[in-house]
Scaffold this active site. Structure first.
Site, PDB file in Angstrom:
ATOM      1  CD  GLU A  47      -2.339   1.340   2.821  1.00  0.00           C
ATOM      2  OE1 GLU A  47      -2.551   2.481   3.283  1.00  0.00           O
ATOM      3  OE2 GLU A  47      -2.616   0.293   3.438  1.00  0.00           O
ATOM      4  NE  ARG A 100       0.145   8.672   5.531  1.00  0.00           N
ATOM      5  CZ  ARG A 100       0.452   7.860   6.499  1.00  0.00           C
ATOM      6  NH1 ARG A 100       1.603   7.972   7.123  1.00  0.00           N
ATOM      7  NH2 ARG A 100      -0.379   6.916   6.856  1.00  0.00           N
ATOM      8  CE  LYS A 121      -4.729   2.212   7.696  1.00  0.00           C
ATOM      9  NZ  LYS A 121      -4.005   3.100   6.779  1.00  0.00           N
TER      10      LYS A 121
END
Length: 148
Positions: free
Chosen positions: A44, A48, A131
């Site tokens: 993943e 960011r 998640k």
């Protein structure tokens, strides 16, 4: 689309989903090789950093791991991540707009949840995988056990 068969089969049995924040796409192949060698055929790439999408493209181009995009906050980011090669999307919370875009593009979506109410909302929308975020600050495994 909730979770594709490919994503379900890849994630089934894994105890960890590695999430990385990358700044240098040239390191992607070595990173993927290391994850695969460690038994983790999935990555993943969090959105960011300014370089995240080019790094995601490089990860996808290796063909050695199932590439996903994390920290996805908007429908536009879903579109950009899918264009870069993401086969699944992860967000820190449950966004109806992100979920709708994932469904429209037929890409798997794993929404974030932090409370029992958020888990219930995800279940009501048809999601069976979430998640737990932010896990450590919310009690980690003890909280996961309680929510399950």
């Amino acid at each position: 689309m909730l979770l594709s068969t490919e994503v379900t089969q890849t994630l089934h049995g894994l105890r960890v989903l590695p999430a990385v924040s990358l700044r240098d796409a040239t390191q992607s192949a070595a990173l993927c090789d290391a994850f695969v060698a460690g038994g983790l055929p999935v990555v993943e790439v969090t959105l960011r950093t300014p370089e995240a999408l080019s790094c995601l493209s490089a990860v996808a181009a290796t063909g050695t791991v199932l590439p996903g995009a994390g920290t996805v906050l908007s429908p536009q980011q879903v579109q950009d991540a899918v264009t870069a090669g993401a086969r699944f999307i992860v967000s820190p919370g449950l966004s109806p707009a992100v979920a709708a875009e994932c469904r429209a593009l037929a890409v798997s979506y794993i929404p974030g949840a932090a409370t029992a109410t958020e888990v219930m909302a995800a279940l009501e929308l048809g999601f069976s995988v979430v998640k737990f975020f932010p896990a450590e600050s919310l009690g980690g495994l003890a909280t996961i056990r309680a929510l399950s």
